[in-house]
Design an enzyme around this catalytic site. Sequence first.
Site, PDB file in Angstrom:
ATOM      1  N   PRO A  84      85.578  97.640  46.940  1.00 54.95           N
ATOM      2  CA  PRO A  84      84.818  97.109  45.977  1.00 54.95           C
ATOM      3  C   PRO A  84      85.350  97.260  44.559  1.00 54.95           C
ATOM      4  CG  PRO A  84      83.144  98.142  47.186  1.00 54.95           C
ATOM      5  CD  PRO A  84      84.615  98.560  47.725  1.00 54.95           C
ATOM      6  N   GLU A  85      85.771  96.074  43.710  1.00 56.71           N
ATOM      7  CA  GLU A  85      86.162  96.231  42.756  1.00 56.71           C
ATOM      8  C   GLU A  85      85.352  95.319  41.667  1.00 56.71           C
ATOM      9  OE1 GLU A  85      90.176  97.089  41.866  1.00 56.71           O
ATOM     10  OE2 GLU A  85      90.398  98.164  43.922  1.00 56.71           O
ATOM     11  N   LYS A 126      81.977  97.201  37.186  1.00 60.01           N
ATOM     12  CA  LYS A 126      81.572  97.521  38.621  1.00 60.01           C
ATOM     13  C   LYS A 126      80.232  97.697  38.872  1.00 60.01           C
ATOM     14  CE  LYS A 126      85.154 100.237  39.433  1.00 60.01           C
ATOM     15  NZ  LYS A 126      86.065 101.219  39.968  1.00 60.01           N
ATOM     16  N   CYS A 132     112.475  93.987  46.188  1.00 57.51           N
ATOM     17  CA  CYS A 132     113.666  94.509  46.314  1.00 57.51           C
ATOM     18  C   CYS A 132     113.973  94.989  47.645  1.00 57.51           C
ATOM     19  CB  CYS A 132     113.763  95.606  45.337  1.00 57.51           C
ATOM     20  SG  CYS A 132     113.070  97.117  45.397  1.00 57.51           S
ATOM     21  N   CYS A 140     106.579 100.768  43.771  1.00 57.09           N
ATOM     22  CA  CYS A 140     107.887 100.730  44.101  1.00 57.09           C
ATOM     23  C   CYS A 140     109.156 101.556  43.139  1.00 57.09           C
ATOM     24  CB  CYS A 140     108.445  99.185  44.002  1.00 57.09           C
ATOM     25  SG  CYS A 140     110.337  98.934  44.443  1.00 57.09           S
ATOM     26  N   CYS A 183     111.353  98.850  41.268  1.00 57.71           N
ATOM     27  CA  CYS A 183     110.950  97.787  40.317  1.00 57.71           C
ATOM     28  C   CYS A 183     109.938  98.286  39.223  1.00 57.71           C
ATOM     29  CB  CYS A 183     109.907  96.774  41.099  1.00 57.71           C
ATOM     30  SG  CYS A 183     110.841  95.853  42.247  1.00 57.71           S
TER      31      CYS A 183
HETATM   32 ZN   LIG Z   1     110.802  96.849  44.396  1.00 55.72          ZN
END
Ligand SMILES: [Zn+2]
Length: 265
Positions: free
Chosen positions: A2-3, A51, A239, A260, A263
């Site tokens: 839950p957000e 929240k 990527c 990542c 990225c």
């Molecule tokens: Zn990436």
Amino acid sequence: MPEGDTVFATAARLRVALAGRRLRHTDFRVPRLATVDLTGRRVSTVRSRGKHLFIDVEGPDDARAADSAVSIHSHLKMEGAWVIGPIGRRWRRPAHQARVVLRTDEHEAVGFDLGILELLTDPDAALEYLGPDLLADDWDPAEAAHRLESLPDQPIGTALLDQRLLAGIGNVYRSEICFLGGMLPTRPVAAVDVPATVDLSRRLLWANRLRTARTTTGNTAPNARLWVYGRRGQPCRRCQTPIERGELNSIGGDRVVYFCPVCQT
Ligand SMILES: [Zn+2]
């Protein structure tokens, strides 16, 4: 998990079922509130802030209205949920997880496994510490940016979870926002385009506020909804580099963060 979007949608559903209605039965199943009985009292509204969820209940008819209005404050934390349905419907979760049951003439709202459940006589005072609500009609991006920039050394991944700076982001969104912003979660706020990050955060939560399945990729197919969260070892959608999982300090939340390594810099 839950957000802010989950809580916003929950408040909207609770409002339809409860607002303007009189409570015909209340059953608080936590020791501290075991003797509380709000039977006969009217729910004025249901609202969310970040929240946090508030069910505002008027005072009893025989008291002055301002005297004893209360707000049922709840927070879903990791596992909590409010389930709303017609009275008498079978619960989909075990009864021992129920923390509170509220009934009107037509509906029953059951709060299961709530991380916080308390009665507040002055909810606004209790919430003064919260930053601007990402899903509020009066959302204030400049104030959110100002608060973030007040902690220039803080890693952005930690700052995004700090509800005093801006309210509504949880562990899934913080990983996704960092990915979409091309930022490693460890990058200090001072090296982040804060207004762009604040704007991105609002757009992501807003787009998901009433969706049943949260997506940050725009794709609603299962296993295609998120860029990095929960995808350790799977190829980056941009990527192909395997997504990594790390840990980052956070206030009251999960430490796990996904990113990542190519990225995000
Ligand atoms: Zn990436």
